[in-house]
Design a protein around this motif. Structure first.
Motif, short mmCIF file in Angstrom:
data_model
loop_
_atom_site.label_atom_id
_atom_site.label_comp_id
_atom_site.label_asym_id
_atom_site.label_seq_id
_atom_site.Cartn_x
_atom_site.Cartn_y
_atom_site.Cartn_z
N LYS A 190 40.13 37.96 38.86
CA LYS A 190 40.79 38.90 37.95
C LYS A 190 40.26 38.76 36.52
O LYS A 190 40.02 39.77 35.83
CB LYS A 190 42.30 38.66 37.98
CG LYS A 190 42.97 39.16 39.25
CD LYS A 190 44.48 38.93 39.21
CE LYS A 190 45.15 39.48 40.47
NZ LYS A 190 46.62 39.22 40.48
N ILE A 191 40.09 37.53 36.06
CA ILE A 191 39.56 37.32 34.71
C ILE A 191 38.12 37.81 34.62
O ILE A 191 37.73 38.46 33.64
CB ILE A 191 39.67 35.84 34.31
CG1 ILE A 191 41.14 35.44 34.17
CG2 ILE A 191 38.93 35.58 33.00
CD1 ILE A 191 41.36 33.96 33.92
N ALA A 192 37.33 37.53 35.64
CA ALA A 192 35.94 37.99 35.65
C ALA A 192 35.87 39.51 35.59
O ALA A 192 35.03 40.08 34.87
CB ALA A 192 35.23 37.47 36.90
N ASN A 193 36.74 40.17 36.34
CA ASN A 193 36.78 41.63 36.31
C ASN A 193 37.12 42.15 34.92
O ASN A 193 36.53 43.12 34.43
CB ASN A 193 37.80 42.16 37.32
CG ASN A 193 37.34 42.02 38.75
OD1 ASN A 193 36.17 41.80 39.02
ND2 ASN A 193 38.26 42.14 39.68
N GLU A 194 38.08 41.51 34.26
CA GLU A 194 38.47 41.95 32.92
C GLU A 194 37.31 41.83 31.94
O GLU A 194 37.06 42.73 31.14
CB GLU A 194 39.66 41.12 32.42
CG GLU A 194 41.02 41.61 32.90
CD GLU A 194 42.14 41.19 31.96
OE1 GLU A 194 42.28 41.80 30.88
OE2 GLU A 194 42.87 40.25 32.32
N ARG A 243 24.34 38.99 38.25
CA ARG A 243 24.34 39.50 39.62
C ARG A 243 24.70 38.40 40.62
O ARG A 243 25.30 38.68 41.67
CB ARG A 243 22.96 40.08 39.97
CG ARG A 243 22.70 41.47 39.41
CD ARG A 243 21.22 41.82 39.47
NE ARG A 243 20.67 41.71 40.81
CZ ARG A 243 20.68 42.70 41.72
NH1 ARG A 243 21.25 43.85 41.44
NH2 ARG A 243 20.12 42.53 42.90
N GLU A 244 24.36 37.17 40.29
CA GLU A 244 24.66 36.05 41.17
C GLU A 244 26.05 35.45 40.90
O GLU A 244 26.39 34.41 41.43
CB GLU A 244 23.60 34.96 41.00
CG GLU A 244 22.22 35.40 41.46
CD GLU A 244 21.15 34.36 41.15
OE1 GLU A 244 21.48 33.36 40.45
OE2 GLU A 244 20.01 34.54 41.60
N SER A 245 26.83 36.13 40.05
CA SER A 245 28.21 35.73 39.74
C SER A 245 28.30 34.41 39.00
O SER A 245 29.28 33.67 39.14
CB SER A 245 29.07 35.69 41.02
OG SER A 245 29.14 36.95 41.61
N LYS A 246 27.30 34.11 38.17
CA LYS A 246 27.37 32.90 37.36
C LYS A 246 28.50 32.99 36.33
O LYS A 246 29.01 31.96 35.87
CB LYS A 246 26.04 32.68 36.62
CG LYS A 246 24.84 32.39 37.53
CD LYS A 246 25.00 31.06 38.24
CE LYS A 246 23.76 30.75 39.07
NZ LYS A 246 23.90 29.48 39.83
N ASP A 247 28.90 34.21 35.98
CA ASP A 247 30.03 34.36 35.06
C ASP A 247 31.30 33.79 35.68
O ASP A 247 32.14 33.19 34.99
CB ASP A 247 30.22 35.83 34.68
CG ASP A 247 30.46 36.74 35.88
OD1 ASP A 247 29.81 36.55 36.92
OD2 ASP A 247 31.31 37.64 35.78
#
Length: 598
Positions: A190-194, A243-247
């Motif tokens: 959820k935080i990543a999406n925000e 793209r690799e979701s490192k965030d």
């Protein structure tokens, strides 16, 4: 014997079939494809990757099987995409002219479905047009499908995890989150999406709407330009790392610091544990227990509060994150960002302080990486992490002061407001936007009819379903013409966010009631005169927010669906698209049944 029985049961639920691209497009335009964002990866294929997939189809090459889960929504049989979202999007996007192949676009007259949309002017034919013969090859290409009938979400989660667990096409972080239903995994997502701004109001989303929050490497009429995403824009992560979701790995590490009593080390194995790769491990138990006590919603608000303060500093400094804090060319800014973030977290949240001097703080942060002694390697030891955080806190401490009130949650609506705007693109029936409360003419009179419509719209949104929350934001022009009219009448310009033109309502508040405070109190009194029950009046009045977004004051009305439908002037309404329609008496039984199921 048990394994044979289980295998036989699975076979009955699973069917292998083939459908032409034309048939797939028919499913698409009839809203039969859904995406569950709880386990699906981001829609991140580049234009080049989409072209390569269409080229494979043109050449008749075999493509991977698409895995669907067949279920029912609103009494209609639909498909939830377990694996193949990027491929389905590539096909439908090419048909609708969102990208070309060798500088040519799909001929919309090739298929009945696309020609019908062309005739209705819902699609526009782009030129030059690809040869009809090649378009027919694409339309008749047979895509392999594996369709699984299910009535158990846990089975779908397990299938998704298993088909990806040994795959090389998913990053390590995507494998962690694949099918994970823990509180921690959900909070990270959820935080990543925000922060990426690819958020949606619901986890279950039509494939048709996914493109509105897709991440693209080119500036299209829709979606999110990867260069504008916080992590890339501030040169904390590269596009490929995003793209690799490192965030999500950064967020997971930060959350572990916020949640655990002892400062944790950071490495891939520890992240695996947080997500439950090893069953019944102590690290997952500890982090899930802490989330239960501290509540995910509160932790999310605390995280976004710190994030908003960092964003505000970058706005004032007119620099990106790397430019501000870095005095040398570093290949990675991941640990440096965490040190800054967690230093702010300790001061803003743990010590309940606030920034007292932005200019001095920016000066202290300028090239502050020279003060950091961050180790490299796959594991980041907790001692080194704590030592750097303490050092940075000591440098910036004088730029903060103690707050007069205790507010451990949130002070700013910067990110939350942007999230609300983004969610409206995929859930239009629960969001509405108004330029203001006055007539856009020389008289500039308060428009009572428009105010009544705001309250009526809220009741219609509340009738969407139990616990659904509807929002009406006032202070946002619906188009360029309206924004120009406001400028001509009030000399007020707008700030823009994703095509939303935010004009604010301060100019109206000052005209009608002298100032914003008086205007807010006046609005509360107007609500009390509305033909709705007292509970609804109290709820709307209590939930009104006046937020400041980049020096524009916006009023946000909201109403959450309760245990029974909400009436307006003794009638019931519902919102379909952007229209508010009265519910017929003959439909009351179905309306009340919808709420009685809760």
């Amino acid at each position: 014997m048990i394994k044979q029985i289980q295998s036989s049961a699975v076979q009955k639920e699973l069917s292998i079939r083939s459908e032409t691209v034309q048939r797939i497009y028919n499913f698409y335009i009839n809203n039969l494809f859904y995406v569950n964002r709880r386990y699906q990866r981001k829609l991140v294929w580049t234009i080049e990757e989409k072209r390569a997939f269409i080229d494979s189809i043109l050449k008749g090459f075999p493509v991977p099987i698409i895995l669907l889960a067949q279920t029912e929504k609103n009494k209609i049989s639909v498909f939830e995409i377990i694996d193949g979202m990027q491929r389905l999007n590539a096909v439908t996007a090419f048909i609708e002219g969102e990208f070309d192949i060798e500088d040519k676009y799909f001929d919309l007259e090739t298929m009945v479905e696309s020609k019908s949309l062309l005739d209705q002017e819902k699609l526009t034919q782009k030129t030059p047009i690809l040869n009809r013969h090649y378009c027919e090859i694409i339309g008749s290409y047979v895509l392999p499908l594996s369709v699984y009938s299910f009535d158990d979400n846990e089975k779908v989660d397990e299938i998704f995890r298993r088909i990806n667990s040994n795959g090389k096409h998913l990053s390590r972080q995507e494998l962690r989150s694949a099918g994970s239903t823990s509180k921690f995994a959900d909070l990270v997502r959820k935080i990543a999406n925000e922060i990426r701004t690819d958020t949606s109001a619901s986890d279950i989303l039509l494939l048709n709407n996914m493109k509105q929050i897709s991440i693209t490497n080119k500036q299209l009429e829709y979606g999110i330009n990867v260069d504008d995403i916080f992590w890339v824009k501030n040169r904390i992560l590269t596009k490929e790392m995003l793209r690799e979701s490192k965030d999500e790995e950064i967020i997971a590490d930060v959350l572990a610091y916020m949640l655990l009593q002892d400062i944790p080390l950071s490495n891939s194995t520890r992240l695996d544990d947080y997500y439950g790769f090893r069953e019944d491990n102590e690290h997952q138990k500890e982090i899930e227990s802490s989330l239960t006590i501290k509540q995910p919603e509160l932790i999310q608000k605390q995280f976004i509060k710190v994030y908003d303060q960092i964003r505000q500093i970058l706005v004032v400094s007119q620099k990106n994150f790397r430019e501000l804090i870095c005095d040398r060319n570093l290949t990675s800014m991941v640990r440096q960002f965490q040190v800054i973030f967690l230093s702010f977290y300790d001061l803003l949240i743990k010590k309940n302080q606030e920034i007292s001097n932005y200019d001095k703080l920016i000066s202290e942060l300028n090239s502050i990486t020279k003060e950091m002694t961050i180790t490299t390697g796959k594991t980041w030891a907790f001692q080194n992490k704590q030592r750097n955080i303490n050092k940075i806190k000591g440098i910036i401490q004088d730029c903060f002061k103690q707050k007069d009130t205790i507010d451990p949650a949130i002070d700013s609506w910067l990110t939350e407001f942007e999230t609300l705007l983004t969610q409206s693109t995929t859930e239009q029936s629960l969001y509405d936007f108004k330029q203001g409360f006055t007539e856009l003419n020389e008289g500039k009179q308060f428009n009572q009819d428009n105010f009544d419509k705001i309250i009526k719209t809220l009741t219609a949104m509340a009738n969407h379903s139990p616990n659904a929350t509807g929002y009406v934001c006032v202070g946002i022009a619906d188009n360029d013409k309206t924004a120009k009219k406001i400028y001509d009448l009030y000399n007020v310009d707008f700030v823009e966010y994703k095509n939303f033109k935010i004009t604010g309502i301060t100019h109206e508040a000052e005209r009608l009631q002298g100032n914003l405070d008086n205007f807010y109190r006046w609005i509360i009194q107007l609500i009390k005169l509305q033909p709705i029950n007292q509970t609804t009046k109290d709820t709307i009045g209590r939930e009104i927010k006046v937020i400041n977004y980049k020096n524009k004051s916006v009023i946000i009305f909201s109403l959450k669906g309760g245990k029974e439908p909400t009436s307006y002037n003794d009638k019931f309404y519902q919102r379909i698209g952007s229209n508010v329609n009265e519910i017929k008496v003959s439909e009351y039984v179905e309306l009340f049944r919808r709420f009685s199921k809760e």
